[in-house]
Design an enzyme around this catalytic site. Structure first.
Site, PDB file in Angstrom:
ATOM      1  N   GLY A 243       0.832  -1.202   0.000  1.00  0.00           N
ATOM      2  CA  GLY A 243       0.000   0.000   0.000  1.00  0.00           C
ATOM      3  C   GLY A 243       0.861   1.244   0.000  1.00  0.00           C
ATOM      4  CB  SER A 244      -0.028   4.752   0.638  1.00  0.00           C
ATOM      5  OG  SER A 244      -0.441   4.738   1.994  1.00  0.00           O
ATOM      6  CB  VAL A 247      -1.123   3.031   5.023  1.00  0.00           C
ATOM      7  CG1 VAL A 247      -1.679   1.899   5.874  1.00  0.00           C
ATOM      8  CG2 VAL A 247      -2.228   4.026   4.686  1.00  0.00           C
ATOM      9  N   GLY A 248       2.087   2.530   5.208  1.00  0.00           N
ATOM     10  CA  GLY A 248       3.182   1.588   5.468  1.00  0.00           C
ATOM     11  C   GLY A 248       4.015   2.002   6.673  1.00  0.00           C
ATOM     12  CD  GLU A 265       6.984  -5.609  -2.030  1.00  0.00           C
ATOM     13  OE1 GLU A 265       7.397  -4.617  -2.680  1.00  0.00           O
ATOM     14  OE2 GLU A 265       7.623  -6.657  -1.930  1.00  0.00           O
ATOM     15  CB  CYS A 299       4.070  -0.683  -6.927  1.00  0.00           C
ATOM     16  SG  CYS A 299       2.753  -1.404  -6.038  1.00  0.00           S
TER      17      CYS A 299
HETATM   18  C1  UN1 Z   1       2.182  -3.741  -7.980  1.00  0.00           C
HETATM   19  O1  UN1 Z   1       2.032  -2.781  -8.731  1.00  0.00           O
HETATM   20  O2  UN1 Z   1       1.681  -3.738  -6.832  1.00  0.00           O
HETATM   21  O3  UN1 Z   1       6.143  -5.835 -11.901  1.00  0.00           O
HETATM   22  C2  UN1 Z   1       2.864  -4.976  -8.358  1.00  0.00           C
HETATM   23  C3  UN1 Z   1       4.956  -5.583 -12.092  1.00  0.00           C
HETATM   24  C4  UN1 Z   1       3.937  -6.598 -11.648  1.00  0.00           C
HETATM   25  C5  UN1 Z   1       3.614  -6.416 -10.203  1.00  0.00           C
HETATM   26  C6  UN1 Z   1       3.274  -5.026  -9.796  1.00  0.00           C
HETATM   27  N1  UN1 Z   1       4.468  -7.915 -11.867  1.00  0.00           N
HETATM   28  O4  UN1 Z   1       4.567  -4.570 -12.636  1.00  0.00           O
END
Ligand code: UN1
Length: 509
Positions: A243-244, A247-248, A265, A299
């Site tokens: 998450g963000s 929050v993380g 993450e 992400c």
């Molecule tokens: C995410 O955006 O939370 O590498 C994960 C990637 C994907 C996973 C993204 N396999 O873009």
């Protein structure tokens, strides 16, 4: 009609029980509040679930803890068979489950199905891993002694996932944790409850086929009733949170206060350096997928381009042409490359970021507008030329905005690249070996992922996934990320008739 057929295929037609797992049936909290899931494309309600309240959460963790007492004693290769069958069950529903991801989250169909492929891949990986949970053997300094380490299951663990990869990120954790002998409690994003119910139903079936229960558990609930309790729950030795950054940080502190472990993450602010000798054709395609794919809501989305001054104008123009031909619309329609953002608030945040960008000297090269004829969650993918890396560029805005900056020397490019708080994914486009190696060196990219002539997103599951700095430092998925889901035990065995002490210490006669 199509939605109805999809819900039926996944056994979601009469979802209302919703809230929690249980192989002996779903638990519906009489006090639980109803959570409605909306299709971000049309704004229509797809279905709803009753959320868990604190007592149900407690019961589910107790169930996961009870299941752990047995599961940890099952040999790892046998645990692998459960995960193998989970992968096979996912193969059977790849299309409908992928479409359900598209329906509830808004990523295009190919990416929804790709997300389920990622789940299948990690199950295959975990099956192989179940025979490879290796510990090292050390040479003892003492005669007649043997020293080695073994990896034991950790416990019931907590998995908290985000809306953008509503099921794949769960699977990276779940498949690995299961072969490691852990049981788990999953709190999905409140934006995507239905896909998690669909996945839990599959898990329930696979567990039942093996005569097992309580390994995979789902708890849909509010932060107040479920999320915060997980952070403080001493029964969960590990919390894996996606998450963000905001929050993380809270998650890290709360879990650390009870000396629990976390896998974090968090946000990314991923950049690509385009060197003057880059294959620009390749680079345009990579940037397009990285920045526009998933409507900028990965992400790993490419958010910053750092382009050599000699080619920045030409490259930006080429990219802008590619942006203008991106088909935007219903993510379930074949041919669409960009669907909606997750919510109207996300659109609002994107528009605010674009205002700030312009106030900080940025110029919109292409895009920048809402697309109300498609719906309130649709926007144009946007390129903004920035005079330098301003405070806004250092922030992650979860939307398809790409900031373009120019550089003169590679050192300068790397400094700009590393000059943001996040450290998830990165890439360089160059055909020059020295340039590429400098980017990959200890003085190069500071990210958890660094690519050459590939974009920042779309990582394979075989590598460890995660990043440094504000990204939180966690690693999931492939390589030896499994170690975070186990506890290491160092063992020394004395098979001699003497009792020599380490460091040659003499104690007594
Ligand atoms: C995410 O955006 O939370 O590498 C994960 C990637 C994907 C996973 C993204 N396999 O873009």
């Amino acid at each position: 009609l199509r939605v109805k057929a999809l819900l039926e295929k996944l056994g979601l037609a009469e979802v209302n029980p919703g809230a929690c797992s249980g192989p002996d049936g779903w638990i519906t909290d009489p006090q639980g509040e109803r959570l409605v899931s909306y299709d971000p494309t049309t704004g229509e309600a797809i279905g709803s679930v009753i959320q868990a309240t604190a007592p149900t959460y407690d019961a589910i963790v107790a169930r996961a803890a009870a299941a752990f007492a047995h599961w940890r004693t099952v040999p790892a290769p046998k645990r692998g068979l459960l995960v193998r069958d989970l992968g096979n069950a996912l193969r059977e529903v790849q299309e409908p489950l992928g479409e359900m991801v598209t329906l509830e989250m808004g990523k295009i169909r190919a990416e929804g199905i790709g997300e389920v492929q990622e789940m299948i891949d990690i199950c295959d990986f975990a099956l192989g891993l179940s025979r490879q949970l290796y510990g090292l053997t050390m040479h003892s300094e003492r005669p007649g002694h043997r020293m080695y380490e073994q990896w034991h299951p950790l416990g019931p663990i907590g998995i908290i996932t985000a809306f953008n990869f509503p099921v794949a990120v769960w699977s990276w954790n779940a498949a690995i944790a299961a072969v490691c002998g852990d049981t788990m409690v999953w709190k999905p994003s409140p934006t995507t409850p239905l896909v998690s119910v669909a996945v839990q139903r599959i898990c329930n079936q696979v567990m039942a086929d093996h005569g097992l229960d309580g390994i995979f558990n789902l708890v849909i609930g509010s932060n107040d009733q479920v999320g915060e309790r997980m952070l403080d729950d001493g029964r969960l030795p590990l919390i894996s949170f996606t998450g963000s950054v905001r929050v993380g940080r809270h998650v890290a502190q709360r879990v650390a206060a009870r000396l629990g472990k976390t896998i974090l993450e968090l946000g990314g602010n991923n950049g690509i350096i385009i060197a003057e000798d880059a294959d620009l054709e390749l680079a345009v395609r990579a940037v397009l997928f990285g920045a526009v794919g998933t409507a900028g809501q990965r992400c790993t989305t490419t958010r910053r381009l750092i382009v050599h001054r000699s080619i920045v104008d030409e490259f930006t123009q080429r990219l802008a042409r590619a942006y203008q031909s991106v088909p935007i619309g219903d993510p379930l329609e074949p041919g669409t490359l960009m669907g909606p953002l997750i919510s109207e608030q996300a659109v609002e945040r994107m528009m605010q970021a674009l205002d700030t960008a312009q106030a900080e000297g940025g110029e919109i090269v292409t895009g920048g507008r809402r697309l109300p004829h498609l719906g309130p969650t649709f926007v144009e993918p946007t390129i903004v030329r920035m005079p330098r890396q301003t405070p806004l560029v250092c922030e992650e805005t979860f939307a398809p905005i790409l900031y373009v900056m120019a550089y003169e020397t590679l050192d300068e490019a790397i400094a700009i690249h590393n000059g943001v708080p996040q450290g998830l994914s990165s890439a360089i486009f160059t055909l020059n070996l020295r340039t590429a190696e400098q980017f990959l060196s200890a003085a190069g990219s500071d990210c958890g992922i660094a690519n050459v002539n590939i974009g920042t997103s779309g990582a394979e599951i075989g590598g460890a996934f995660g990043g440094e700095k504000d990204t939180g430092g966690g690693r999931e998925s492939g390589s030896d990320a499994w170690k975070a889901y186990m506890r290491r035990q160092t063992t020394t065995i004395n098979w001699s008739t003497e009792l020599p002490l380490a460091q040659g210490i003499q104690f007594g006669e």
